[in-house]
Scaffold this motif. Structure first.
Motif, short mmCIF file in Angstrom:
data_model
loop_
_atom_site.label_atom_id
_atom_site.label_comp_id
_atom_site.label_asym_id
_atom_site.label_seq_id
_atom_site.Cartn_x
_atom_site.Cartn_y
_atom_site.Cartn_z
N VAL A 191 -4.41 -3.54 -5.21
CA VAL A 191 -3.55 -2.36 -5.26
C VAL A 191 -2.92 -2.24 -6.64
O VAL A 191 -2.26 -3.17 -7.12
CB VAL A 191 -2.44 -2.43 -4.19
CG1 VAL A 191 -1.55 -1.19 -4.25
CG2 VAL A 191 -3.04 -2.57 -2.79
N SER B 152 0.82 -1.21 0.00
CA SER B 152 0.00 0.00 0.00
C SER B 152 0.85 1.26 0.00
O SER B 152 0.47 2.29 -0.58
CB SER B 152 -0.93 0.00 1.21
OG SER B 152 -1.81 -1.09 1.19
N VAL C 265 -6.38 1.86 -5.02
CA VAL C 265 -6.49 0.92 -3.89
C VAL C 265 -7.97 0.61 -3.72
O VAL C 265 -8.77 1.51 -3.43
CB VAL C 265 -5.92 1.50 -2.58
CG1 VAL C 265 -6.16 0.52 -1.43
CG2 VAL C 265 -4.43 1.81 -2.72
#
Length: 257
Positions: A137, A56, A63
């Motif tokens: 992601v 992340s 995301v």
């Protein structure tokens, strides 16, 4: 002949080493046994959270998260840190979309957290019923729960990098997203008879599941399901669950998240 005997001796020696090498599989790269190079098994919550955090932190385009679990109070410091990370991701230019169960709307801590990330630029929606937990992601990394290894830690999961799998998961997320209600609409929607949890339960019963199965699918106790249904029967002035389901079939509450 001497050369052939030497080669044969070396081959027999290697064959004798095979059981020792196979015994190492339980401790060395266990994910290779199950997933191969395009997926990695992460056996603990710490391993999952650590990998998710690392990935992340490098997010640059998107995301996507789907959180179907029942909302619960968490350490405020952890919640604040999570909100800060989302804000940093948004500031980096990434698109953040989060999907929550409709029961989360009435959970105070979750509602506060969601308002913070919405103010920062995130998009949040809610959906009734069950849907798969996932995180995607940059269209390259997919995190999902473990559904392969029996007896594993309940927080174990998989980090998938196969492009086909990640693309398929994103299409599933988009389909769920299109069916979901915006958080701000769900939060302001007046419901006259039911709360989000009760609607989840009724949708499970409508789909043909028993109360026991509904409790398991919603990750709550059967006592919670029974209590919610009893409270709703009292609110409606009805005596049986059959009457409640007949009412539910034409209720405006059925269209709420």
């Amino acid at each position: 002949m001497g050369t052939a005997l030497t080669e044969l001796r070396d081959l027999v020696t290697r064959i004798h080493e095979i059981p020792t090498l196979e015994a190492l599989a339980a401790d060395y790269d266990p994910h290779r046994m199950y997933g191969g190079p395009a997926s990695e098994y992460l056996p603990t919550r710490a391993a999952m959270n650590g990998r998710i955090g690392d990935v992340s932190a490098t997010a640059s385009t998107s995301v996507l998260t789907a959180q179907p679990g029942a909302p619960a109070d968490r350490d405020p410091r952890v919640v604040a840190l999570g909100a800060q990370r989302v804000i940093e991701t948004l500031n980096a230019g990434a698109d953040v979309r989060s999907l929550y169960t409709s029961a989360a709307v009435s959970h105070a801590q979750t509602a506060t957290y969601v308002r913070q990330i919405i103010d920062g630029g995130a998009q949040v929606r809610t959906l009734s019923g069950m849907f798969p937990r996932m995180m995607i992601v940059d269209r390259r990394h997919l995190f999902v729960e473990n559904a392969i290894i029996a007896g594993a830690d309940t927080d174990a999961g998989w980090h998938v990098t196969d492009r086909g799998c990640v693309a398929w998961a994103e299409s599933v997320f988009d389909a769920l997203w299109d069916r979901a209600a915006r958080w701000t609409v769900a939060a302001s929607e007046a419901t006259t008879m039911t709360n989000g949890r009760q609607r989840q339960i009724l949708m499970e019963l409508e789909a043909g599941y028993t109360k026991t199965q509904a409790a398991r699918r919603l990750e709550v106790s059967e006592r919670t399901v029974t209590g919610e249904l009893s409270a709703l029967r009292a609110e409606l002035g009805m005596r049986t669950l059959y009457q409640v389901m007949v009412w539910w079939a034409t209720s405006r509450d059925r269209d709420l998240p």
